[in-house]
Write a protein that holds these residues in place. Structure first.
Motif, mmCIF file in Angstrom:
data_model
loop_
_atom_site.group_PDB
_atom_site.id
_atom_site.type_symbol
_atom_site.label_atom_id
_atom_site.label_comp_id
_atom_site.label_asym_id
_atom_site.label_seq_id
_atom_site.Cartn_x
_atom_site.Cartn_y
_atom_site.Cartn_z
ATOM 1 N N PRO B 42 -17.780 -4.427 3.003
ATOM 2 C CA PRO B 42 -16.517 -4.907 3.569
ATOM 3 C C PRO B 42 -16.722 -5.988 4.617
ATOM 4 O O PRO B 42 -15.997 -6.958 4.666
ATOM 5 N N GLY B 43 -17.722 -5.846 5.455
ATOM 6 C CA GLY B 43 -17.982 -6.882 6.453
ATOM 7 C C GLY B 43 -17.129 -6.687 7.700
ATOM 8 O O GLY B 43 -16.743 -5.586 8.047
ATOM 9 N N ASP B 44 -16.864 -7.785 8.391
ATOM 10 C CA ASP B 44 -16.032 -7.675 9.600
ATOM 11 C C ASP B 44 -14.868 -8.651 9.542
ATOM 12 O O ASP B 44 -14.746 -9.432 8.618
ATOM 13 N N GLY B 45 -14.022 -8.577 10.526
ATOM 14 C CA GLY B 45 -12.834 -9.418 10.563
ATOM 15 C C GLY B 45 -11.872 -8.990 9.464
ATOM 16 O O GLY B 45 -11.505 -7.830 9.344
ATOM 17 N N ILE B 46 -11.496 -9.945 8.627
ATOM 18 C CA ILE B 46 -10.526 -9.604 7.582
ATOM 19 C C ILE B 46 -11.200 -8.985 6.370
ATOM 20 O O ILE B 46 -10.542 -8.559 5.434
ATOM 21 N N GLY B 47 -12.539 -8.925 6.392
ATOM 22 C CA GLY B 47 -13.273 -8.389 5.246
ATOM 23 C C GLY B 47 -12.763 -7.039 4.772
ATOM 24 O O GLY B 47 -12.394 -6.883 3.608
ATOM 25 N N PRO B 48 -12.717 -6.039 5.657
ATOM 26 C CA PRO B 48 -12.279 -4.703 5.218
ATOM 27 C C PRO B 48 -10.871 -4.721 4.619
ATOM 28 O O PRO B 48 -10.601 -4.000 3.666
ATOM 29 N N LEU B 49 -9.982 -5.565 5.149
ATOM 30 C CA LEU B 49 -8.620 -5.623 4.605
ATOM 31 C C LEU B 49 -8.636 -6.027 3.138
ATOM 32 O O LEU B 49 -7.999 -5.400 2.287
ATOM 33 N N VAL B 50 -9.363 -7.110 2.848
ATOM 34 C CA VAL B 50 -9.302 -7.625 1.481
ATOM 35 C C VAL B 50 -10.107 -6.766 0.517
ATOM 36 O O VAL B 50 -9.734 -6.616 -0.643
ATOM 37 N N THR B 51 -11.218 -6.153 0.977
ATOM 38 C CA THR B 51 -11.965 -5.300 0.042
ATOM 39 C C THR B 51 -11.182 -4.027 -0.244
ATOM 40 O O THR B 51 -11.221 -3.495 -1.359
ATOM 41 N N ASN B 52 -10.447 -3.560 0.752
ATOM 42 C CA ASN B 52 -9.564 -2.412 0.522
ATOM 43 C C ASN B 52 -8.553 -2.735 -0.572
ATOM 44 O O ASN B 52 -8.250 -1.911 -1.438
ATOM 45 N N ALA B 53 -8.037 -3.964 -0.528
ATOM 46 C CA ALA B 53 -7.082 -4.402 -1.550
ATOM 47 C C ALA B 53 -7.699 -4.293 -2.933
ATOM 48 O O ALA B 53 -7.086 -3.791 -3.880
ATOM 49 N N VAL B 54 -8.949 -4.761 -3.052
ATOM 50 C CA VAL B 54 -9.615 -4.719 -4.358
ATOM 51 C C VAL B 54 -9.805 -3.278 -4.802
ATOM 52 O O VAL B 54 -9.575 -2.933 -5.968
ATOM 53 N N GLU B 55 -10.206 -2.419 -3.856
ATOM 54 C CA GLU B 55 -10.421 -1.022 -4.223
ATOM 55 C C GLU B 55 -9.151 -0.401 -4.778
ATOM 56 O O GLU B 55 -9.161 0.305 -5.788
ATOM 57 N N GLN B 56 -8.016 -0.703 -4.092
ATOM 58 C CA GLN B 56 -6.747 -0.129 -4.541
ATOM 59 C C GLN B 56 -6.401 -0.590 -5.947
ATOM 60 O O GLN B 56 -5.982 0.197 -6.794
ATOM 61 N N VAL B 57 -6.574 -1.893 -6.163
ATOM 62 C CA VAL B 57 -6.187 -2.444 -7.465
ATOM 63 C C VAL B 57 -7.088 -1.899 -8.570
ATOM 64 O O VAL B 57 -6.636 -1.560 -9.663
ATOM 65 N N MET B 58 -8.370 -1.788 -8.286
ATOM 66 C CA MET B 58 -9.297 -1.274 -9.293
ATOM 67 C C MET B 58 -8.935 0.152 -9.686
ATOM 68 O O MET B 58 -8.985 0.539 -10.855
ATOM 69 N N GLU B 59 -8.520 0.927 -8.665
ATOM 70 C CA GLU B 59 -8.172 2.309 -8.960
ATOM 71 C C GLU B 59 -6.902 2.370 -9.790
ATOM 72 O O GLU B 59 -6.792 3.165 -10.722
ATOM 73 N N ALA B 60 -5.937 1.482 -9.454
ATOM 74 C CA ALA B 60 -4.678 1.486 -10.201
ATOM 75 C C ALA B 60 -4.902 1.130 -11.660
ATOM 76 O O ALA B 60 -4.206 1.600 -12.552
ATOM 77 N N MET B 61 -5.912 0.288 -11.901
ATOM 78 C CA MET B 61 -6.171 -0.148 -13.274
ATOM 79 C C MET B 61 -7.060 0.825 -14.021
ATOM 80 O O MET B 61 -7.272 0.664 -15.219
ATOM 81 N N HIS B 62 -7.618 1.802 -13.300
ATOM 82 C CA HIS B 62 -8.642 2.704 -13.866
ATOM 83 C C HIS B 62 -9.803 1.911 -14.442
ATOM 84 O O HIS B 62 -10.261 2.154 -15.556
ATOM 85 N N ALA B 63 -10.243 0.927 -13.687
ATOM 86 C CA ALA B 63 -11.352 0.095 -14.167
ATOM 87 C C ALA B 63 -12.643 0.896 -14.104
ATOM 88 O O ALA B 63 -12.829 1.712 -13.206
ATOM 89 N N PRO B 64 -13.554 0.699 -15.055
ATOM 90 C CA PRO B 64 -14.782 1.499 -15.091
ATOM 91 C C PRO B 64 -15.822 1.053 -14.077
ATOM 92 O O PRO B 64 -16.957 0.734 -14.401
ATOM 93 N N VAL B 65 -15.408 1.016 -12.815
ATOM 94 C CA VAL B 65 -16.358 0.659 -11.762
ATOM 95 C C VAL B 65 -16.155 1.614 -10.604
ATOM 96 O O VAL B 65 -15.052 2.114 -10.387
ATOM 97 N N TYR B 66 -17.215 1.883 -9.869
ATOM 98 C CA TYR B 66 -17.049 2.611 -8.620
ATOM 99 C C TYR B 66 -17.898 1.920 -7.563
ATOM 100 O O TYR B 66 -18.908 1.303 -7.860
#
Lengths: 367, 365
Positions: B42-66
């Motif tokens: 995630p990193g620092d600054g806005i990093g955690p915000l945007v990686t959180n976004a990706v995590e949410q979207v990946m979960e919503a899509m049930h993408a085969p990644v963890y």
């Protein structure tokens, strides 16, 4: 336009403070308009002579007290300067302290230095100043550009010190010295003060090149402390590029080392319409100023009366400002801007059909 | 009577008929659908915000990644060994943003990561997104930048007090491999032109070597047009006529500037995807992050733009050979931008990161 008027008012107000800085010696008192000043003129090649003629005509109509000393590039290498520029030409610039240079095409070949390099080294021209402002009436995608780029002209990445270590591995040296950085920073703040500018931004990449650009920034900070009324900020160069293409109104005066300066000043020229409209002025030790047109010599339209003299005219205006002949400079600049804004007389590169002489005459009429 | 009714029904079907374009998929190997681990920084600054976004979207899509998350901050001295080991094991990493502190003393962690894993090509894909108004039209530029040597070698020293030297190193090996990557990319993605950006009129030996390598590789791809442009002219052309550029290959420093300029004209750092790739590993991140990582206000108000990292994660899904997930994600993001209802501050909107993420999740089909 309103911002330009405001700038002019603040300029007039700031002229009351004489500049105490000793690095930049404003050589002679140029306040009396009746005293004739000698200036060196290098018409250059290609379209050079035509646009130089344009400048002479405009100056005559505006009653500018300048006497031109013309020098041409020779066709033989002068052994004293090792280039096609003769010793007499260089001496003339050193004596007169001001000059105007048209586009010069460096002849291909060996055994001589490039003309620009000769001028830069011999006259010790350490700062390149390029004012970039949107020309009202000539529409580009950016309408609110009003900034000055000041670039260190002698060292940095352009030292020319390269060598091949082993086959396939080349090293190039980038050199930053305290002396050169202080010099250009002093000039930048002095310029900002005398032209009523409020902010100076230093452009760097010190997060990666910590020692070199770090030294440049340290020098800028030292000079900034002496001018507390001017805001000083530091911007990383990639951030600067991004901001310039999104919102160029954010910047005022930019001061940069050599390579970044080259790229950013050309980028800013692109924002306002290209090199054909951009003035430029080189400042040397002891208050020497050599204004020049940075576009090429355009040999394909040479002699056809089609060239656009705007760049050289605006450069001559910045030369006049350096000489403190501000009222003449303003009159000529207004005439040029009004002519372009009207749109009736425009040369081919701006999308019109006028000849160089017609355009010049229109400017003289506007004076 | 029946004819008109038939024509009405025909008209109705024509108007509501969704053009059935089924993507031609590839044939996976059995077991390719097993979830893949991806290192997440995630990193620092806005990093955690945007990686959180990706995590949410990946979960919503049930993408085969963890995701295997690791906490790294920009002011650490070295990248922790466990992070590097994890990337070496997983081969793919997604990075939010690491802010390099100014002023020296600390080497940039981004540069360190690139050197350790030999991620020699940095790619930024700048193209106009439909629905996003910009000053320039028809921008479709991919900037491929050499990522390991050049001016970023970090070899500096003080000769005497007040005089500092910095070495710029160009080698034939690195120049050739980046040129090869650029031409191969152009070939695989049906691009017509590759432009090399340089300053060889001044730095004759260094950039001259770079150009020689590019020419050497260009000769092997006769179907792709190759030309060269000086970097200051290039920047000028980018702001006036960007449609003339297609793929650009550059050394390190010029690549940084050109990529940021191209990203700026195509819509800004908030929307450009990109990544770094090497022979064995790939790290995906925002294409051109010009200093926004540390912006405090963005972090507090949660207005960072997640679009860039979402599009980069779509690139990552394609890299992992999950093309239909990548297409779905990209379409959802592009539809959100096209609609224009949910936009963060840098695109002159008023929404927060979370609202944009919700909009994207809603648009995934």
């Amino acid at each position: 336009m309103a911002t330009q008027l405001l700038r002019r008012v603040t300029q007039i107000l700031s002229h009351g403070n004489p500049n105490p800085s000793s690095h930049i010696s404003v050589a002679r008192p140029f306040s009396s308009a009746t005293e004739t000043i000698r200036a060196t003129l290098f018409p250059g090649d290609g379209i050079g002579p035509e646009i130089a003629e344009s400048v002479k005509q405009v100056f005559k109509t505006a009653d500018v007290p300048i006497e031109w000393e013309e020098h041409y590039v020779g066709d033989q290498v002068d052994p004293r300067t090792q280039s096609f520029l003769t010793w007499e030409s260089l001496e003339s610039v050193r004596r007169n302290r001001v000059g105007l240079k048209g586009p010069m095409a460096t002849p291909i070949g060996k055994g001589h230095r490039s003309l620009n390099l000769t001028l830069r080294k011999e006259l010790n021209l350490y700062a390149n100043v390029r004012p970039c402002y949107s020309l009202p009436g000539y529409k580009t995608r950016y309408d609110d550009v009003n900034l000055i780029t000041i670039r260190e002209n002698t060292e940095g990445e352009y030292s020319g010190l390269e060598h091949q270590v082993v086959r396939g591995v080349v090293e190039s040296l980038k050199i930053i010295t305290r002396q050169a950085s202080l010099r250009v920073a002093e000039y930048a703040f002095h310029y900002a003060k005398t032209h009523g500018r409020e902010r100076v931004s230093a452009i760097h990449k010190a997060n990666i090149m910590q020692k070199t650009d770090g030294l440049f920034l340290k020098c800028c900070r030292e000079v900034a402390e002496k001018y507390p009324e001017i805001t000083y900020e530091e911007v990383v160069i990639d951030n600067c590029c991004m901001m310039l293409v999104k919102n160029p109104a954010l910047f005022d005066v930019l001061v940069m080392p050599n390579l970044y300066g080259d790229i950013i000043s050309d980028l800013c020229a692109g924002l306002i319409g290209g090199l054909g409209l951009t003035p430029s002025c080189n400042i040397g030790e002891g208050g020497i100023a050599l204004a020049e047109a940075v576009h090429g010599s355009a040999p394909d339209i040479a002699g056809k009366n089609m060239a656009n003299p705007t760049a050289l005219l605006l450069s001559s205006v910045s030369m006049l400002r350096h000489l403190n002949l501000h009222d003449k400079a303003d009159r000529i600049q207004d005439a040029i801007l009004n002519t372009i804004a009207e749109g009736k007389y425009r040369t081919a590169d701006l999308g019109g059909t006028s000849t160089t002489t017609d355009f010049t005459k229109a400017i003289c009429d506007h004076l | 009577m029946s004819a008109s009714r038939r024509s009405v029904s025909l008209l109705k079907t024509l108007l509501t008929h969704k053009t059935q374009t089924r993507a031609v998929t590839y044939m996976p190997r059995p077991g390719d659908g097993a979830p893949r681990p991806i290192t997440l920084i995630p990193g620092d600054g806005i990093g955690p915000l945007v990686t959180n976004a990706v995590e949410q979207v990946m979960e919503a899509m049930h993408a085969p990644v963890y995701f295997e998350k690791y906490e790294v901050y920009g002011d650490m001295k070295w990248m922790p060994q466990e992070v590097i080991d994890s990337i070496k094991k997983n081969k793919v990493c997604l990075k939010g943003g690491l802010r390099t502190p100014m002023g020296g003393g600390v080497n940039s962690l981004n540069v360190q990561l690139r050197r350790e894993l030999d991620l020699y090509a940095s790619l930024v894909d700048c193209c106009n997104l439909p629905g996003l108004p910009t000053r320039h039209e028809n921008v479709d530029i991919v900037v491929i930048r050499e990522n390991t040597e050049g001016e970023y070698s970090g070899l500096e020293h003080e000769v005497v007090p007040g005089v500092v030297e910095s070495l710029k190193v160009i080698t034939k090996f690195c120049s050739e491999r980046i040129a090869k990557y650029a031409f191969e990319y152009a070939y695989l993605n049906n691009r017509k032109k590759v432009t090399a950006v340089h300053k060889a009129n001044i730095m004759k030996l260094a950039d001259g070597l770079f150009l020689e390598s590019c020419r050497h590789v260009a000769a092997k791809y006769p179907t792709i047009t190759y030309n060269e442009i000086i970097v200051d002219n290039c920047c000028m052309q980018l702001v006036s006529k960007p449609e003339q550029f297609d793929v650009m290959v550059t050394p390190n420093l010029y690549g940084n500037l050109v990529a940021n300029t191209a990203a700026g004209i195509a819509g800004g750092t908030g929307v450009m995807p990109g990544g770094n790739v090497g022979a064995e590993h790939a790290v995906f991140e925002q294409g051109a992050s010009a200093g926004n990582v540390g912006k405090e206000k963005m972090v507090e108000q949660k207005t960072a733009n997640p679009v860039a990292l979402l599009l980069s994660s779509a690139m990552m899904l394609r890299h992992l050979q999950f093309p239909s997930f990548a297409d779905r994600l990209e379409n959802a993001v592009k539809n959100v931008i096209l609609e224009g209802k949910y936009r963060t501050k840098d695109l002159s909107g008023e929404n927060t990161t979370q609202e944009v993420v919700d909009a994207v999740i809603a648009k995934i089909d």
